[in-house]
Design a protein around this motif. Structure first.
Motif, PDB file in Angstrom:
ATOM      1  N   SER A 365      11.023   2.389 -10.378  1.00 26.56           N
ATOM      2  CA  SER A 365       9.766   2.067  -9.711  1.00 26.56           C
ATOM      3  C   SER A 365       9.597   0.553  -9.648  1.00 26.56           C
ATOM      4  O   SER A 365       9.853  -0.165 -10.610  1.00 26.56           O
ATOM      5  CB  SER A 365       8.607   2.706 -10.470  1.00 26.56           C
ATOM      6  OG  SER A 365       7.393   2.452  -9.802  1.00 26.56           O
ATOM      7  N   PHE A 388      -1.860  -1.666   5.185  1.00 27.22           N
ATOM      8  CA  PHE A 388      -1.607  -0.570   4.253  1.00 27.22           C
ATOM      9  C   PHE A 388      -0.583   0.376   4.867  1.00 27.22           C
ATOM     10  O   PHE A 388      -0.218   0.247   6.045  1.00 27.22           O
ATOM     11  CB  PHE A 388      -2.901   0.184   3.910  1.00 27.22           C
ATOM     12  CG  PHE A 388      -3.651   0.700   5.114  1.00 27.22           C
ATOM     13  CD1 PHE A 388      -3.391   1.964   5.628  1.00 27.22           C
ATOM     14  CD2 PHE A 388      -4.605  -0.089   5.744  1.00 27.22           C
ATOM     15  CE1 PHE A 388      -4.069   2.436   6.724  1.00 27.22           C
ATOM     16  CE2 PHE A 388      -5.294   0.380   6.854  1.00 27.22           C
ATOM     17  CZ  PHE A 388      -5.026   1.642   7.346  1.00 27.22           C
ATOM     18  N   LYS A 391      -0.190   7.511   3.008  1.00 25.94           N
ATOM     19  CA  LYS A 391      -0.372   7.977   1.645  1.00 25.94           C
ATOM     20  C   LYS A 391       0.605   9.111   1.309  1.00 25.94           C
ATOM     21  O   LYS A 391       1.356   9.589   2.152  1.00 25.94           O
ATOM     22  CB  LYS A 391      -1.811   8.436   1.434  1.00 25.94           C
ATOM     23  CG  LYS A 391      -2.842   7.325   1.627  1.00 25.94           C
ATOM     24  CD  LYS A 391      -4.247   7.856   1.400  1.00 25.94           C
ATOM     25  CE  LYS A 391      -5.292   6.743   1.603  1.00 25.94           C
ATOM     26  NZ  LYS A 391      -6.674   7.247   1.389  1.00 25.94           N
ATOM     27  N   SER A 396       4.565   1.792  -2.341  1.00 27.95           N
ATOM     28  CA  SER A 396       3.326   1.024  -2.322  1.00 27.95           C
ATOM     29  C   SER A 396       3.595  -0.306  -1.640  1.00 27.95           C
ATOM     30  O   SER A 396       4.752  -0.707  -1.449  1.00 27.95           O
ATOM     31  CB  SER A 396       2.796   0.804  -3.749  1.00 27.95           C
ATOM     32  OG  SER A 396       3.720   0.044  -4.509  1.00 27.95           O
ATOM     33  N   GLN A 398       2.408  -4.505  -1.456  1.00 22.71           N
ATOM     34  CA  GLN A 398       1.756  -5.619  -2.133  1.00 22.71           C
ATOM     35  C   GLN A 398       1.861  -6.860  -1.273  1.00 22.71           C
ATOM     36  O   GLN A 398       2.836  -7.033  -0.531  1.00 22.71           O
ATOM     37  CB  GLN A 398       2.386  -5.876  -3.500  1.00 22.71           C
ATOM     38  CG  GLN A 398       2.211  -4.749  -4.501  1.00 22.71           C
ATOM     39  CD  GLN A 398       2.856  -5.078  -5.834  1.00 22.71           C
ATOM     40  OE1 GLN A 398       3.427  -6.150  -6.011  1.00 22.71           O
ATOM     41  NE2 GLN A 398       2.750  -4.141  -6.776  1.00 22.71           N
ATOM     42  N   TYR A 405       3.859  -9.102   3.283  1.00 22.08           N
ATOM     43  CA  TYR A 405       3.645  -7.928   2.445  1.00 22.08           C
ATOM     44  C   TYR A 405       5.005  -7.379   2.025  1.00 22.08           C
ATOM     45  O   TYR A 405       5.961  -7.363   2.826  1.00 22.08           O
ATOM     46  CB  TYR A 405       2.852  -6.859   3.181  1.00 22.08           C
ATOM     47  CG  TYR A 405       1.433  -7.269   3.500  1.00 22.08           C
ATOM     48  CD1 TYR A 405       0.396  -6.970   2.625  1.00 22.08           C
ATOM     49  CD2 TYR A 405       1.142  -7.957   4.674  1.00 22.08           C
ATOM     50  CE1 TYR A 405      -0.907  -7.353   2.911  1.00 22.08           C
ATOM     51  CE2 TYR A 405      -0.152  -8.349   4.970  1.00 22.08           C
ATOM     52  CZ  TYR A 405      -1.173  -8.045   4.087  1.00 22.08           C
ATOM     53  OH  TYR A 405      -2.455  -8.435   4.376  1.00 22.08           O
ATOM     54  N   ASP A 410       7.297   3.326  -5.640  1.00 26.36           N
ATOM     55  CA  ASP A 410       6.193   3.600  -6.555  1.00 26.36           C
ATOM     56  C   ASP A 410       6.303   5.044  -7.023  1.00 26.36           C
ATOM     57  O   ASP A 410       5.620   5.931  -6.538  1.00 26.36           O
ATOM     58  CB  ASP A 410       4.849   3.340  -5.867  1.00 26.36           C
ATOM     59  CG  ASP A 410       3.673   3.489  -6.824  1.00 26.36           C
ATOM     60  OD1 ASP A 410       3.915   3.478  -8.052  1.00 26.36           O
ATOM     61  OD2 ASP A 410       2.531   3.636  -6.347  1.00 26.36           O
TER      62      ASP A 410
END
Length: 852
Positions: A365, A388, A391, A396, A398, A405, A410
């Protein structure tokens, strides 16, 4: 934030275009930003900066790390020399073409390296050099001025443009000659400089009706550059009032993307003169650029409207000069400042900077998968962007640097559940209405060997027919592996084991590729009925994983064995004949043919029949029990000697059979039987041409034979009389009906009720059958050796209270009733074995029966 600035300036004389004026400015910050400054117009290949040295890296490290420039705007001007670790000029840079009047002018890009992944922001400022001279919009103009113009009257407002900026931009103006006119240099709100030409001394048209002036614009560069415009002034007759604007300056706003014809503002000027001298018309100044300024003005009303496309991202404000003229040549001017209001008309732009696929399913991860750059050219909240991803996925996002980004793992990846992911980046700005952009990337998950092969069943059952061909495929096992490619490539093996003292591989083989099972040898059901093998399925991973299964193999019976005749025993050394009295009734039991078949199931079901059926046949055989009985009364016409051939067939496909010959003598007296019986054994060819020697030898043999025959007949007559006495007595006979005897192997060969008359032992197959029965069911046994059924030792050793000693033989598969002869008695009694506490399956060879 600590900033270290280093600047070098080189001034190499008067030839600025041929000499490099280099100013190097380096900023090193904690956020990984580097800044350089270079002059424009540098030659291709000129040094921008030693990026490797400034980052504290070795050029070899940068080259191995795959360092590269990521930029939308600098790719055509700056390039990275990986061999030396420096930034160089890729192509000539024209600051004016690149940035126009925007100052400072800079190129921003990112330097990215892999293994490990690093990102550095680099800004290169382009410094201006004085390579452009001031330029007027027109090279020559003509003005008309009334002779009544008063000194101090402004006759002209003009602006020159210089593409350079800073000290190299427009610096001032000069006018020649300066006898009647003078100039004033003014600074606009935007910082630009324009010139106003004033009348210094009143004009007299009668003395001079025209004047020629030269207006020169100078910049501040070194060397200084200039541009000029010729002004021709025509002196007109008197018109002593000039138009006057109601405002010295107008300021307004217009929204970007405003439609054509949209009213921006209205300017107004008045003239105190009357008539044609008081009519005012409105015009843009000569410096107005119709190509870049999307506006138009109504010369009669002074209404300014939109005539082109307005884009805030290209130009944020406009400065217009409006002139009001009367018919007499008087004019006034004013400034109109138009600010453009930004609207949210640009969606965010998502650019994929770095991408790594496939990703191993055992990646920890936090592993970096991709880096994206998000930009929105709008301003204020319209240009602020949130980013973003979708889901319910083990990834993920960041934010690392501004507008950058990083996509990270994750959670645990499992290729067997999801072999790939479609990850959608969504960028939404904060404008009204909100605009969004999406970008989808496909990430594949690479496989590791984390799943062992699995058989469809934990155990299997298969069957194979006996007498199979070696190498025949009779079954197949299959396993699946949820892994992929080499990790899912399954091989099948036999696990070493033994059966009947032999390795299992000598019986069965398995195809390593497809799991097909092959018989190595031909099987015999009578020897091997079933056995088990253990099979292993192993994948091709490293290290390999495996699982096992059990296969039970049953050998199926085939009709490969013919029936075997157990009774009557066929022997070449003796002839056995069944005696049937002429007084026998219909249905009289002559004898029973006993046969077995070592096959199983219906292959062992036996049926009996006579080979030849003649007219008025005396005998028949039971189809299922093999019992030979009379079908009618015996007559005098029936021959004493009867020879019956019984065929025993099984129920297999195709069926197999065996034959047995049963000799039957129909007679009431022993001499009658004996005279006919000798014909059964006589099978000789006599040669009429025998020599004398052979005749003598035959005579000797005949004498010996007659002597032996007389002895045998004497013994047989004695026994016959004894049995006759018993037969004629009235003693009761107790019948015995044995239970159902079935094949102990479960083949079901004998499933019917039989009344047997012989008790056999386990080694009966090695002996001849010798037993006694009543006269009515007697059997004459004649051996080649002439032996009786009782030995002398048996007679002498028998106790007085026991009857005749009988020698019997039995079989493990069949039981029979023993008929007993009682001493000093005229009756025959059949006793079941249970009376004597004797097990049917283990009947003794010699049994002594007590006398009643």
């Amino acid at each position: 934030m600590a900033i270290m600035q280093v600047e070098w300036k080189y001034v190499l004389g008067c030839r600025m275009l041929e000499q490099a004026f280099v100013v190097f400015l380096l900023f090193t910050a904690a956020v990984g930003q580097i800044r350089y400054s270079i002059p424009e117009e540098m030659r291709k290949g000129s040094l921008v900066g030693n990026i490797a040295q400034d980052l504290g890296l070795d050029p070899t490290r940068m080259k191995k790390g795959g360092a590269r420039i990521v930029s939308d705007e600098s790719g055509d001007f700056i390039e990275l020399n990986l061999d030396k670790g420096i930034l160089v000029v890729k192509d000539r840079i024209d600051r004016e073409q690149l940035c126009g009047q925007t100052s400072p002018c800079s190129l921003s890009f990112e330097l990215i390296m892999l293994n490990p992944m690093q990102l550095h922001s680099v800004t290169v400022e382009i410094l201006d050099v004085n390579d452009n001279a001031p330029v007027f919009n027109e090279n020559e103009i003509q003005l008309e001025i009334l002779e009544s113009a008063l000194p101090g009257t402004r006759i002209l407002q003009e602006t020159a443009t210089d593409a350079d900026v800073g000290v190299n931009a427009l610096h001032g103006y000069t006018l020649t000659p300066t006898g009647n006119f003078n100039i004033k240099t003014q600074t606009s709100l935007s910082g630009g400089k324009y010139v106003e030409v004033y009348l210094n001394v009143a004009l007299d048209r009668e003395k001079e009706d025209s004047l020629v002036l030269t207006l020169t614009a100078l910049d501040g560069g070194n060397p200084q550059k200039s541009g000029s415009m010729k002004i021709t002034i025509l002196v007109l007759d008197t018109n002593d009032n000039v138009p006057v604007f109601t405002q010295l300056m107008y300021k307004t706003e217009v929204i970007e993307n405003a439609g054509r014809g949209t009213t921006v503002t209205t300017v107004s000027a008045t003239d105190a003169d009357q008539g044609s001298y008081g009519l005012v018309s409105y015009h843009f100044s000569r410096v107005f650029d119709k190509k870049s300024d999307p506006f138009t003005i109504d010369e009669h009303t002074g209404v300014i409207t939109v005539a082109g496309d307005i884009d805030y991202e290209k130009k944020r404000n406009y400065e217009l000069t409006i002139q009001a003229k009367d018919q007499g040549g008087h004019m006034d001017s004013t400034k109109v400042i138009i600010d453009v209001i930004d609207v949210n008309d640009n969606e965010p732009v998502i650019a994929l900077t770095s991408f790594s696929s496939p990703v191993s399913e055992d990646s920890p991860s936090g592993t970096t998968v991709a880096i994206i750059n998000v930009k929105d050219v709008d301003s204020g909240s319209n240009g602020k962007v949130d980013c973003f991803i979708n889901k319910n996925i083990p990834f993920s996002i960041q934010s690392s640097l501004k507008n950058y980004y990083t996509l990270l793992t994750d959670g645990k990846l499992d290729r067997e559940k999801n072999s790939e992911y479609n990850i959608t980046f969504t960028a939404i700005d904060k404008g009204e209405p909100q605009l969004a952009a999406n970008k989808t990337i496909n990430i594949k998950v690479s496989d590791i060997n984390d799943n062992a092969p699995v058989f469809k069943q934990s155990s299997y059952s298969a069957s194979i027919k006996e007498n199979n061909s070696p190498g025949m495929s009779f079954f197949s096992v299959s396993a699946r592996d949820d892994d992929w490619n080499q990790n899912a490539r399954i091989s099948y093996f036999l696990i070493d084991s033994e059966f009947n003292g032999n390795p299992i591989s000598s019986y069965i083989s398995v195809n390593a590729d497809n799991g097909a099972l092959h018989a190595v040898r031909a099987f015999d059901y009578e020897q091997t009925k079933s056995f088990e093998v253990h099979i292993k399925a192993q994948d091709g991973g490293s290290p390999p994983l495996a699982s096992n299964t059990t296969l039970k193999i049953s050998v199926l019976d085939e009709n490969d064995n013919a029936p075997q005749i157990l009774y009557p025993v066929q022997s070449s050394s003796s002839v056995v004949a069944e005696i049937v009295p002429r007084s026998a009734d219909m249905g009289y039991l002559v004898t029973k043919v006993v046969a077995v078949d070592v096959d199983s199931g219906q292959n062992a079901w036996l049926s009996y029949k006579l080979q030849k059926a003649v007219e008025r046949a005396l005998f028949e055989v039971g189809v299922h029990n093999g019992e030979i009985r009379t079908v009618r009364q015996v007559t005098d016409k029936d021959a004493v000697k009867q020879k019956l051939t019984v065929i025993v067939e099984d129920n297999g496909q195709p069926s197999r059979s065996a034959t047995v010959t049963v000799n039957v003598a129909v007679a009431d007296s022993f001499p009658e039987v004996l005279s006919e019986f000798t014909d059964f054994t006589r099978d000789k060819d006599y040669n009429d041409n025998l020599t004398l020697y052979l005749v003598l030898a035959l005579a000797v043999v005949s004498f010996l034979f007659i002597t032996c025959l007389v002895v045998i007949i004497s013994v047989k007559i004695y026994r016959w009389r004894q049995s006759r006495v018993l037969y004629q007595s009235n003693l009761p006979v107790i019948p015995y009906y044995p239970p159902h005897y079935a094949d102990t192997t479960g083949t079901g060969t004998l499933k019917h009720v039989y009344n047997y008359e012989v008790c056999m032992t386990t080694d009966s197959r090695k002996s001849d059958l010798k037993y006694l029965r009543p006269v009515s069911q007697s059997l004459l046994s004649v051996d080649g050796g002439g032996t009786d059924t009782m030995t002398l030792e048996q007679r002498n050793n028998a106790p007085s209270e026991y009857s005749t000693l009988v020698s019997l033989h039995s079989s493990t598969n069949f039981g029979f009733i023993c008929y007993l002869l009682f001493q000093n008695s005229t009756s025959v009694k059949a006793l079941p074995f249970s009376t004597l506490d004797i097990d049917v399956g283990s009947c003794p060879k010699h049994v002594l029966f007590p006398v009643r």
